[in-house]
Motif scaffolding. Structure first.
Motif, PDB file in Angstrom:
ATOM      1  N   GLY A 793       0.800  -1.225   0.000  1.00 55.30           N
ATOM      2  CA  GLY A 793       0.000   0.000   0.000  1.00 55.30           C
ATOM      3  C   GLY A 793       0.828   1.267   0.000  1.00 55.30           C
ATOM      4  O   GLY A 793       0.362   2.309   0.457  1.00 55.30           O
ATOM      5  N   THR A 794       2.034   1.217  -0.565  1.00 55.60           N
ATOM      6  CA  THR A 794       2.881   2.423  -0.578  1.00 55.60           C
ATOM      7  C   THR A 794       2.398   3.459  -1.589  1.00 55.60           C
ATOM      8  O   THR A 794       2.719   4.629  -1.475  1.00 55.60           O
ATOM      9  N   GLY A 795       1.678   3.007  -2.606  1.00 55.18           N
ATOM     10  CA  GLY A 795       1.169   3.903  -3.629  1.00 55.18           C
ATOM     11  C   GLY A 795       2.150   4.207  -4.736  1.00 55.18           C
ATOM     12  O   GLY A 795       1.765   4.326  -5.900  1.00 55.18           O
ATOM     13  N   THR A 796       3.436   4.315  -4.406  1.00 53.51           N
ATOM     14  CA  THR A 796       4.412   4.777  -5.401  1.00 53.51           C
ATOM     15  C   THR A 796       5.692   3.959  -5.440  1.00 53.51           C
ATOM     16  O   THR A 796       6.699   4.418  -5.980  1.00 53.51           O
ATOM     17  N   ALA A 797       5.686   2.748  -4.906  1.00 53.63           N
ATOM     18  CA  ALA A 797       6.938   1.975  -4.848  1.00 53.63           C
ATOM     19  C   ALA A 797       7.540   1.765  -6.225  1.00 53.63           C
ATOM     20  O   ALA A 797       8.749   1.913  -6.428  1.00 53.63           O
ATOM     21  N   THR A 798       6.718   1.407  -7.220  1.00 51.04           N
ATOM     22  CA  THR A 798       7.258   1.087  -8.543  1.00 51.04           C
ATOM     23  C   THR A 798       7.777   2.312  -9.276  1.00 51.04           C
ATOM     24  O   THR A 798       8.560   2.176 -10.233  1.00 51.04           O
ATOM     25  N   SER A 799       7.358   3.505  -8.853  1.00 50.14           N
ATOM     26  CA  SER A 799       7.877   4.717  -9.491  1.00 50.14           C
ATOM     27  C   SER A 799       8.972   5.382  -8.666  1.00 50.14           C
ATOM     28  O   SER A 799       9.773   6.154  -9.197  1.00 50.14           O
ATOM     29  N   THR A 800       9.033   5.090  -7.366  1.00 47.96           N
ATOM     30  CA  THR A 800      10.028   5.713  -6.497  1.00 47.96           C
ATOM     31  C   THR A 800      11.330   4.917  -6.439  1.00 47.96           C
ATOM     32  O   THR A 800      12.422   5.483  -6.493  1.00 47.96           O
ATOM     33  N   LEU A 801      11.212   3.607  -6.327  1.00 50.41           N
ATOM     34  CA  LEU A 801      12.391   2.755  -6.216  1.00 50.41           C
ATOM     35  C   LEU A 801      12.902   2.390  -7.606  1.00 50.41           C
ATOM     36  O   LEU A 801      12.152   2.393  -8.580  1.00 50.41           O
ATOM     37  N   ARG A 802      14.168   2.045  -7.690  1.00 49.36           N
ATOM     38  CA  ARG A 802      14.777   1.740  -8.980  1.00 49.36           C
ATOM     39  C   ARG A 802      15.615   0.468  -8.880  1.00 49.36           C
ATOM     40  O   ARG A 802      16.140   0.127  -7.807  1.00 49.36           O
ATOM     41  N   ASP A 803      15.729  -0.211  -9.993  1.00 49.82           N
ATOM     42  CA  ASP A 803      16.528  -1.433 -10.041  1.00 49.82           C
ATOM     43  C   ASP A 803      17.943  -1.175  -9.548  1.00 49.82           C
ATOM     44  O   ASP A 803      18.574  -0.177  -9.908  1.00 49.82           O
ATOM     45  N   GLY A 804      18.444  -2.110  -8.726  1.00 52.13           N
ATOM     46  CA  GLY A 804      19.811  -2.017  -8.241  1.00 52.13           C
ATOM     47  C   GLY A 804      19.967  -1.221  -6.960  1.00 52.13           C
ATOM     48  O   GLY A 804      21.036  -1.249  -6.342  1.00 52.13           O
ATOM     49  N   GLN A 805      18.930  -0.509  -6.558  1.00 50.96           N
ATOM     50  CA  GLN A 805      18.990   0.289  -5.335  1.00 50.96           C
ATOM     51  C   GLN A 805      19.021  -0.638  -4.122  1.00 50.96           C
ATOM     52  O   GLN A 805      18.276  -1.611  -4.048  1.00 50.96           O
ATOM     53  N   ARG A 806      19.867  -0.339  -3.164  1.00 50.60           N
ATOM     54  CA  ARG A 806      19.947  -1.137  -1.945  1.00 50.60           C
ATOM     55  C   ARG A 806      19.033  -0.527  -0.891  1.00 50.60           C
ATOM     56  O   ARG A 806      19.072   0.675  -0.618  1.00 50.60           O
ATOM     57  N   VAL A 807      18.162  -1.358  -0.316  1.00 52.65           N
ATOM     58  CA  VAL A 807      17.187  -0.869   0.652  1.00 52.65           C
ATOM     59  C   VAL A 807      17.073  -1.837   1.824  1.00 52.65           C
ATOM     60  O   VAL A 807      17.487  -2.996   1.744  1.00 52.65           O
ATOM     61  N   ARG A 808      16.506  -1.312   2.894  1.00 53.80           N
ATOM     62  CA  ARG A 808      16.168  -2.132   4.062  1.00 53.80           C
ATOM     63  C   ARG A 808      14.653  -2.095   4.225  1.00 53.80           C
ATOM     64  O   ARG A 808      14.048  -1.023   4.280  1.00 53.80           O
TER      65      ARG A 808
END
Length: 819
Positions: A793-808
């Motif tokens: 339910g983030t609303g914008t994960a697919t537009s905010t995050l990018r391939d290769g980005q490291r996240v927790r």
């Protein structure tokens, strides 16, 4: 110029020849494939095309594998000596570009190749990759290979003689990068993105870019646009071209017709429309939509027989996007604004005949304990009965049926889908009621939030893990069988055949697993390719090494909740938790049985229908079948006099593909018209409240409202804490079913939403982040069952995050943070 090629492998084959691009035979796609034929036609029309030759269709049969036959090696050596400088080696298949669909990018290219040995290696690579691509795209046909002088490009790129985003015919869209253009074509660099209207050159979208987007000289953009327009004029329809500029010469290295131009579909009029991205995150095919539409009356019947305040869902198909709105039991579906106050609704429930009728239905439902009877019927009869009917249909090979029998087979499967939807929506009632009861009790007594309460349910949906549990046994056998891992790694596109060369029983076990679990519909759409049609993904799953699932969090949460309850209410908590856990598996269990399995039958029947109708010229390619409804396919098979002629069907497919292209490039709004609010049910008769409030609660969790993220510098996104735990990893954004193969072991899966058919992929994921979904969604259930954190339910994960980005990923707090 022709150079004879003869096979030295196996039995003798008829001789055939390497064909020069200037040879008239090269213009025949059955000889040179569509890419080679396109190049030959460009040269014939007077365009600058680098010198080249074609190893014609049949090369794959003449050189099935291993070392090149001597005659082929000699022919390639001759070509290398005559073509100046380094070569580009490209496959050219007969299935690459059809009238209504392109497979651009699905074939292989090797650039900057020199010498006979390297050229032979490049040809072998292209043959192997393209054969696999053909299987994974469901495309029949043969392979040719083009050997062409490599242009030492200063600038290169692609151009469309009509805008592929808007469909505008007066705009040429140009993409460019410095140097060779392959990186641009493969999406490895962004490059320039320009529009040319007349002699005006603009950055696409009107937004200035830096770097290469600003560097392409205007005069080159205009020359490319002129060339694209000239190709369109020469061949009589819009084309896209690949081009390269070197020493002031503009070379064309590929041209193909633009198979689908966007066509803007009409949006529904009125109020209260909402795009259903919770179930259909990407455009649905017309074939899939026709099955959804076929179940409309069955869904309405369930709403009526339980006493819901709504009489049904009105849904419309907009280029593949599904918009829906509630049809109230009384009043106008188009009405917007606030519903009547609670006391007015309470009075209406006693005065309005339709509401009085539904109140009586709800009372009988409760008095007869009908909801529990539906659960019992599922376990005692319906589950086995529906599974048996699906198995009987699945046992029929569509290839063995004549046209009339194939149509009857599809209609029988549609009947099964309709019966299944009635069962599915009946089982929503006990599922909603008992989960709502648990949530209400624990929230009121302990103040726990939805995420903490849902944690207690982890490990109680066996159906969600069934596919992966079966796969675990196979993975264990693979690792214990000498040579099995090596065989899979050597032949990832053929997992069953690879294992058969090592251990026949193991190969049979994988084949059975694919038949059982690999045909589940993606996004509930039988028109979309499934896991069984993506053998490389099957291999990825076989090679995965997921961590053991630990449901200690569910046990701990339940124990903490019980200890926190007062002694007087602990027995009540035990009963409510046990009841919730008993129905919790129903959501995925019944979806798999009554949904995925009948839809698998329909997909196989659709694929066979497509092959037949394409074979007789009724449609252009087998894939076009997904752009026709079930009724249209059945009529085309059995009642040609009553169905549109092939030209009309082809036009229908083009129209629908164009509308899909529009919504993919220009997604429609999330809502249309003024939006109403949920009713206040507090003054309704008790029976109506008992029936309606749990369902309204579930609906609210399908479309959760998430507040802004905390102000911490490392917080990227906030969402619903859907599955507890913390994990770190590399982002992999999967926006479409076509991208699912990109997920690799250990990625953080970022997507719009997931359906139950995605569950076998979850062992590859370290965590899940999604635009939509709540604690009761399929993604949340699957994440909890697989023991991985999820933020939904983030609303914008697919537009905010990018391939290769490291996240927790913090699934306990519902946060995505920078690592």
């Amino acid at each position: 110029m022709t150079t004879p090629i003869a096979s030295t492998a196996g039995s003798a084959l008829p001789p055939f020849a390497m064909v020069d691009l200037d040879d008239p035979r090269a213009a025949d796609a059955d000889v040179a494939g569509t890419k080679g034929a396109g190049l030959a036609r460009l040269r014939s029309a007077g365009f600058a095309v680098p010198d080249g030759v074609v190893l014609p269709v049949g090369i794959a049969a003449a050189w099935p594998d291993g070392e090149a036959p001597a005659t082929i090696a000699a022919a390639v050596a001759d070509a290398c000596s005559r073509l100046d400088g380094p070569l580009a080696v490209r496959t050219s298949t007969t299935w690459e570009d059809g009238t209504t669909r392109a497979h651009a990018g699905a074939t292989a290219t090797v650039l900057d190749v020199t010498g006979t040995e390297d050229t032979l290696a490049a040809i072998r690579h292209c043959l192997d990759e393209s054969a696999q691509a053909g299987r994974e795209h469901g495309a029949a046909g043969e392979i040719a290979v083009v050997l062409q002088h490599l242009v030492p490009a200063e600038w290169a790129g692609v151009a469309f003689s009509a805008d592929p985003i808007t469909g505008a015919r007066d705009v040429v869209r140009v993409a460019a990068t410095s140097g060779l253009g392959e990186a641009l074509v493969q999406g490895e660099v962004i490059g320039a993105d320009l529009t040319v209207r007349g002699t005006r050159v603009d950055v696409a979208g009107g937004t200035a870019r830096t770097g290469q987007a600003q560097a392409l000289p205007t005069e080159i953009a205009l020359r490319v646009a002129d060339a694209a327009r000239a190709v369109e004029a020469s061949f009589g329809r819009p084309h896209d071209i690949e081009w390269a500029m070197a020493d002031d010469t503009l070379w064309l290295v590929q041209a193909r017709p633009i198979t689908t131009l966007p066509i803007q579909p009409a949006l529904p009029e009125g109020n209260n429309w909402q795009k259903d991205t919770a179930h259909y995150p990407e455009p649905m095919t017309p074939f899939g939509w026709s099955l959804l539409w076929a179940c409309d009356e069955d869904v309405r019947a369930v709403f009526d027989e339980v006493g819901m305040l709504i009489r049904g869902l009105e849904q419309v198909f907009v280029g593949g996007e599904i918009y829906g709105r509630v049809m109230p039991a009384f009043g106008d579906a188009d009405g917007a604004g606030k519903p009547p106050p609670a006391f007015v609704l309470g009075i209406a429930s006693r005065l309005v005949p339709e509401l009085r009728r539904r109140t009586a239905i709800a009372r009988r439902l409760i008095a007869d304990n009908q909801v529990q009877r539906w659960v019992d019927e599922w376990h005692d009869h319906d589950r086995a009965h529906m599974a048996g009917r699906a198995a009987d249909l699945a046992a029929i090979d569509p290839d063995t049926l004549d046209d009339a029998a194939l149509a009857a087979h599809m209609r029988a499967a549609v009947t099964l889908v309709k019966d299944g939807q009635r069962i599915h929506f009946r089982l929503v009632m006990p599922w909603a009621q008992r989960l709502h009861a648990l949530n209400t009790l624990v929230a009121e007594e302990l103040g726990w939030d939805d995420a903490a309460i849902a944690t207690m349910l982890g490990g109680h949906s066996a159906a969600t893990r069934a596919a992966d549990d079966a796969l675990d046994d196979i993975r264990t056998r693979i690792r214990r069988t000498d040579g099995a891992l090596a065989a899979l790694e050597a032949r990832p596109g053929e997992p069953v055949d690879a294992l058969a060369s090592v251990h026949a029983d193991l190969a049979t076990q994988v084949d059975d697993w694919v038949a059982e679990h690999g045909w589940a519909s993606v996004n509930y759409d039988a028109g979309m390719p499934v896991l069984a049609e993506r053998p490389r993904m099957v291999t990825q799953l076989l090679l995965a090494e997921p961590e053991a699932v630990d449901h200690a969090a569910a046990i701990d949460a339940a124990e903490r909740a019980r200890a926190a309850f007062s002694p007087a209410r602990r027995d009540e908590f035990d009963r409510v938790l046990a009841a919730a856990r008993a129905v919790y598996p129903l959501r995925d269990d019944n979806t798999i049985i009554v949904g995925d399995r009948p839809l698998a039958v329909l997909r196989l029947a659709m694929l066979e229908s497509g092959r037949r109708l394409a074979g007789c010229g009724t449609i252009s390619t087998p894939a076009d079948a997904a752009y026709l409804t079930v009724d249209e396919l059945c009529d085309a098979l059995t009642a040609p006099a009553a169905s549109p002629d092939p030209a009309d069907l082809a036009a229908l497919v083009v129209q629908r593909r164009g509308e899909e292209a529009w919504v993919r490039a220009n997604p429609g709004p999330a809502t249309i018209g003024a939006q109403g609010e949920p009713p206040d049910t507090s003054r309704l008769p008790r029976a109506l409240r008992q029936v309606n409030e749990p369902v309204l609660w579930v609906v609210a969790h399908e479309y959760p409202v998430v507040g802004p993220p905390p102000a911490d510098d490392d917080v990227i996104l906030a969402g619903v804490a859907a599955s507890a735990g913390v994990a770190e990893g590399t982002v992999r954004v999967i926006r479409s079913h076509a991208d699912m193969h990109r997920l690799v072991d250990g990625d953080v899966l970022v997507c719009q939403v997931t359906s139950p058919s995605w569950a076998p992929l979850f062992p590859l994921a370290r965590a899940i982040v999604a635009d939509g979904g709540g604690v009761l969604s399929h993604a949340a259930i699957a994440a909890r069952e697989h023991g991985i954190p999820a933020v939904l339910g983030t609303g914008t994960a697919t537009s905010t995050l990018r391939d290769g980005q490291r996240v927790r990923i913090d699934g306990t707090r519902g946060l995505v943070l920078a690592e």
